[in-house]
Design a protein around this motif. Structure first.
Motif, mmCIF file in Angstrom:
data_model
loop_
_atom_site.group_PDB
_atom_site.id
_atom_site.type_symbol
_atom_site.label_atom_id
_atom_site.label_comp_id
_atom_site.label_asym_id
_atom_site.label_seq_id
_atom_site.Cartn_x
_atom_site.Cartn_y
_atom_site.Cartn_z
ATOM 1 N N ALA A 293 0.822 -1.209 0.000
ATOM 2 C CA ALA A 293 0.000 0.000 0.000
ATOM 3 C C ALA A 293 0.855 1.258 0.000
ATOM 4 C CB ALA A 293 -0.929 -0.013 1.215
ATOM 5 N N ARG A 294 1.935 1.282 0.765
ATOM 6 C CA ARG A 294 2.729 2.496 0.893
ATOM 7 C C ARG A 294 3.557 2.776 -0.358
ATOM 8 N NH1 ARG A 294 6.222 4.011 6.200
ATOM 9 N NH2 ARG A 294 4.074 3.913 7.011
ATOM 10 N N TYR A 295 4.037 1.738 -1.021
ATOM 11 C CA TYR A 295 4.988 1.961 -2.109
ATOM 12 C C TYR A 295 4.455 1.516 -3.470
ATOM 13 C CZ TYR A 295 8.115 3.167 1.643
ATOM 14 O OH TYR A 295 8.681 3.787 2.739
ATOM 15 N N THR A 296 3.147 1.602 -3.629
ATOM 16 C CA THR A 296 2.556 1.392 -4.944
ATOM 17 C C THR A 296 3.147 2.392 -5.932
ATOM 18 O OG1 THR A 296 0.478 0.584 -4.013
ATOM 19 C CG2 THR A 296 0.410 1.421 -6.260
ATOM 20 N N GLY A 297 3.569 1.921 -7.081
ATOM 21 C CA GLY A 297 4.134 2.798 -8.096
ATOM 22 C C GLY A 297 5.637 2.961 -8.018
ATOM 23 N N VAL A 298 6.262 2.434 -6.954
ATOM 24 C CA VAL A 298 7.722 2.474 -6.848
ATOM 25 C C VAL A 298 8.280 1.185 -7.421
ATOM 26 C CG1 VAL A 298 9.686 2.566 -5.268
ATOM 27 C CG2 VAL A 298 7.642 3.941 -4.804
ATOM 28 N N GLY A 299 9.199 1.286 -8.374
ATOM 29 C CA GLY A 299 9.780 0.111 -9.001
ATOM 30 C C GLY A 299 11.153 -0.207 -8.453
ATOM 31 N N ILE A 300 11.635 -1.400 -8.751
ATOM 32 C CA ILE A 300 12.975 -1.798 -8.315
ATOM 33 C C ILE A 300 14.021 -0.808 -8.810
ATOM 34 C CG2 ILE A 300 14.800 -3.494 -8.750
ATOM 35 C CD1 ILE A 300 13.083 -4.466 -6.581
ATOM 36 N N GLY A 301 13.877 -0.343 -10.049
ATOM 37 C CA GLY A 301 14.842 0.605 -10.595
ATOM 38 C C GLY A 301 14.915 1.904 -9.816
ATOM 39 N N ASP A 302 13.812 2.261 -9.138
ATOM 40 C CA ASP A 302 13.808 3.488 -8.331
ATOM 41 C C ASP A 302 14.638 3.339 -7.056
ATOM 42 O OD1 ASP A 302 12.018 4.743 -10.121
ATOM 43 O OD2 ASP A 302 10.322 3.776 -9.132
ATOM 44 N N LEU A 303 14.893 2.101 -6.656
ATOM 45 C CA LEU A 303 15.623 1.859 -5.418
ATOM 46 C C LEU A 303 17.130 1.882 -5.609
ATOM 47 C CD1 LEU A 303 13.626 -1.186 -3.915
ATOM 48 C CD2 LEU A 303 13.037 1.255 -3.865
ATOM 49 N N LEU A 304 17.596 1.714 -6.853
ATOM 50 C CA LEU A 304 19.004 1.418 -7.097
ATOM 51 C C LEU A 304 19.792 2.647 -7.526
ATOM 52 C CD1 LEU A 304 18.602 -1.990 -8.962
ATOM 53 C CD2 LEU A 304 18.964 -1.578 -6.508
ATOM 54 N N ALA A 305 20.928 2.843 -6.876
ATOM 55 C CA ALA A 305 21.838 3.933 -7.232
ATOM 56 C C ALA A 305 22.944 3.459 -8.168
ATOM 57 C CB ALA A 305 22.471 4.519 -5.970
ATOM 58 N N ARG A 306 23.188 2.138 -8.196
ATOM 59 C CA ARG A 306 24.203 1.591 -9.092
ATOM 60 C C ARG A 306 23.837 0.154 -9.422
ATOM 61 N NH1 ARG A 306 27.877 0.895 -4.169
ATOM 62 N NH2 ARG A 306 28.905 -1.136 -4.429
ATOM 63 N N PRO A 307 24.401 -0.421 -10.467
ATOM 64 C CA PRO A 307 24.042 -1.788 -10.866
ATOM 65 C C PRO A 307 24.382 -2.810 -9.779
ATOM 66 C CG PRO A 307 25.164 -0.655 -12.661
ATOM 67 C CD PRO A 307 25.313 0.223 -11.446
ATOM 68 N N LEU A 308 23.625 -3.898 -9.785
ATOM 69 C CA LEU A 308 23.830 -4.961 -8.812
ATOM 70 C C LEU A 308 24.746 -6.066 -9.338
ATOM 71 C CD1 LEU A 308 20.175 -5.385 -7.467
ATOM 72 C CD2 LEU A 308 22.021 -3.962 -6.542
ATOM 73 N N GLY A 309 25.231 -5.926 -10.556
ATOM 74 C CA GLY A 309 25.993 -7.003 -11.168
ATOM 75 C C GLY A 309 27.489 -6.898 -10.992
ATOM 76 N N ASP A 310 27.973 -6.183 -9.970
ATOM 77 C CA ASP A 310 29.416 -6.064 -9.778
ATOM 78 C C ASP A 310 29.984 -7.378 -9.229
ATOM 79 O OD1 ASP A 310 28.746 -6.138 -7.083
ATOM 80 O OD2 ASP A 310 29.105 -4.015 -6.735
ATOM 81 N N ASP A 311 31.250 -7.386 -8.860
ATOM 82 C CA ASP A 311 31.887 -8.618 -8.417
ATOM 83 C C ASP A 311 31.418 -9.068 -7.044
ATOM 84 O OD1 ASP A 311 33.374 -8.682 -10.727
ATOM 85 O OD2 ASP A 311 35.125 -7.686 -9.840
ATOM 86 N N ARG A 312 30.883 -8.176 -6.237
ATOM 87 C CA ARG A 312 30.553 -8.488 -4.842
ATOM 88 C C ARG A 312 29.113 -8.934 -4.645
ATOM 89 N NH1 ARG A 312 30.056 -10.112 -0.369
ATOM 90 N NH2 ARG A 312 30.516 -9.075 1.605
ATOM 91 N N PHE A 313 28.167 -8.195 -5.232
ATOM 92 C CA PHE A 313 26.759 -8.420 -4.909
ATOM 93 C C PHE A 313 26.256 -9.802 -5.337
ATOM 94 C CE2 PHE A 313 22.205 -8.174 -5.343
ATOM 95 C CZ PHE A 313 21.810 -7.501 -4.196
ATOM 96 N N PRO A 314 26.495 -10.278 -6.570
ATOM 97 C CA PRO A 314 25.951 -11.593 -6.956
ATOM 98 C C PRO A 314 26.426 -12.723 -6.062
ATOM 99 C CG PRO A 314 26.658 -10.378 -8.895
ATOM 100 C CD PRO A 314 27.167 -9.616 -7.702
ATOM 101 N N ALA A 315 27.709 -12.704 -5.665
ATOM 102 C CA ALA A 315 28.220 -13.766 -4.802
ATOM 103 C C ALA A 315 27.558 -13.721 -3.428
ATOM 104 C CB ALA A 315 29.731 -13.651 -4.666
ATOM 105 N N ALA A 316 27.381 -12.516 -2.881
ATOM 106 C CA ALA A 316 26.740 -12.386 -1.575
ATOM 107 C C ALA A 316 25.292 -12.852 -1.626
ATOM 108 C CB ALA A 316 26.816 -10.939 -1.094
ATOM 109 N N LEU A 317 24.587 -12.484 -2.694
ATOM 110 C CA LEU A 317 23.186 -12.875 -2.829
ATOM 111 C C LEU A 317 23.058 -14.381 -3.000
ATOM 112 C CD1 LEU A 317 20.377 -11.474 -2.997
ATOM 113 C CD2 LEU A 317 20.575 -11.686 -5.471
#
Length: 392
Positions: A293-317
């Motif tokens: 209800a609070r974040y209707t209309g907010v997309g994943i792209g609105d949350l991100l300041a930089r790509p998630l595909g760097d060397d660190r994030f995929p391994a951690a996820l």
């Protein structure tokens, strides 16, 4: 066409119930083309064993199931994936009538997404009509139902959403705790999970016999179990276009909040915009419906300041939420809705292929249903599957 495989017979059954949404299937089909808990160190005072009962009390009747002759709320000891001791909460539902010789078989219910905050814990809230009907079905079969909240959800610490191993520990340990307070329960048990709970159930299946060899674990049933998310989220980048998936921003925020708690060294906030940090912070205190209800209309792209595909994030996820694809020693049944807009079918198709490659022989069946509707739609197939697990 989707392959349905029966693990016990080793036969192939090909079933088709409809078409996966073309946008989702096309996107994900292209994309996808391509352990035991740690012991707690000794201290001056011995740590309580996993599954030790901390407290028990009758469950408020407003939170019970109509078919339960008794319902009790428990708190008990378990472990985070690190081996650190935690206290978790859950509920034990027992049907009426005399238990069979050898005790009542146990269905360990692994619930779907509710949120991260203590107020979102299923044991503190009335069950939805859908979940009530589903759990009533298993009580009607004569099974006791134990329902874990998962660590941090209704207990100390922040719930780490989709940390499958921590959730699995709490599920196994609740079976232990439930048998300690309810002597009519058998040592025979299965795990049944929906959505987030399907993810937890797969982790449970992968560890149950090693974690609790004194119990008789028989197998696993999942509906709409998320998997392969570690392959999907790293393609995210600022202004990433919206996908036709239900609740993606809320689910993503829960994942980010849980990962931030589990891996502080990742500096997850550094991947987020100001709005992204606001949404992820809110995920720690708002339940699922409130997040929607609070974040209707907010997309994943609105949350991100930089790509998630760097060397660190995929391994951690991947380390945080990846589903094991080998090491299973009991039968599996995975049910999937072809119209599921939360966990699209191609993700599950890849999981099944990986499970086969890893040596498991899961039964996989599809239904012309959405995410939640698959629970009821699959019952004509899953009810005899569970009965067969308990036979003998």
């Amino acid at each position: 066409m989707v392959l349905a495989v029966t693990a016990r017979r080793g036969t192939d059954e090909t079933t088709s119930h409809g078409r996966v949404g073309s946008v989702i299937a096309g996107f994900l089909a292209c994309l996808l083309a391509v352990g035991a808990p740690v012991a707690v160190s000794g201290t001056a005072h011995a740590q309580p064993a996993p599954g030790a009962v901390v407290s028990e009390a009758p469950l408020d009747s407003r939170l019970s199931l109509p078919g339960a002759a008794s319902a009790r709320a428990l708190s008990y000891t378990t472990q985070w994936r690190s081996g650190e001791t935690a206290t978790a909460t859950g509920v034990v539902f027992v049907p009426g009538g005399e238990p069979p010789a050898g005790g009542r078989p146990v269905v360990a219910w692994a619930h779907g997404t509710t949120g991260l905050a203590d107020d979102c814990a299923p044991s503190r809230n009335p069950r939805s009509e859908r979940d009530t009907a589903y759990l009533e079905h298993w009580l009607d079969q004569g099974y006791a139902v134990v329902a874990a909240d998962y660590p941090g959800l209704g207990s100390d610490g922040l719930h780490r959403y989709l940390d499958g191993q921590s959730a699995a520990n709490s599920i196994v340990d609740l079976v232990r705790a439930a048998r300690a307070v309810e002597p009519s329960l058998s040592e025979r048990w299965v795990v049944v999970g929906q959505s987030q709970g399907g993810h937890a159930a797969l982790h449970t299946a992968n560890t149950a016999t090693d974690r609790a060899p004194e119990l008789d674990f028989r197998g696993t049933l999942t509906t709409g179990a998320p998997s392969n998310l570690e392959l999907v989220f790293p393609i995210g980048f600022p202004e990433f276009p919206d996908l036709p998936l239900d609740g993606l921003t809320a689910f993503g925020a829960f994942i980010f909040a849980g990962l931030r708690e589990a891996d502080p060294g990742l500096d997850l906030d550094g991947y987020l915009t100001g709005l992204g940090r606001e949404v992820v912070d809110a995920a720690e205190s708002l339940c699922y419906d409130e997040m929607l209800a609070r974040y209707t209309g907010v997309g994943i792209g609105d949350l991100l300041a930089r790509p998630l595909g760097d060397d660190r994030f995929p391994a951690a996820l991947s380390d945080y939420l990846g589903v094991p694809v080998n090491g299973y020693d009991r039968p599996l049944f995975l049910a999937q809705g072809l119209d599921d807009r939360v966990v699209p079918a191609p993700l599950s198709v890849k999981l099944v292929a990986d499970l086969w490659a890893g040596g498991a022989q899961p039964r996989f069946a599809t239904y012309p249903t959405g995410h939640s509707e698959t629970m009821a739609a699959s019952l004509p197939d899953t009810t005899p599957f569970v009965a067969e697990l308990f036979a003998g």
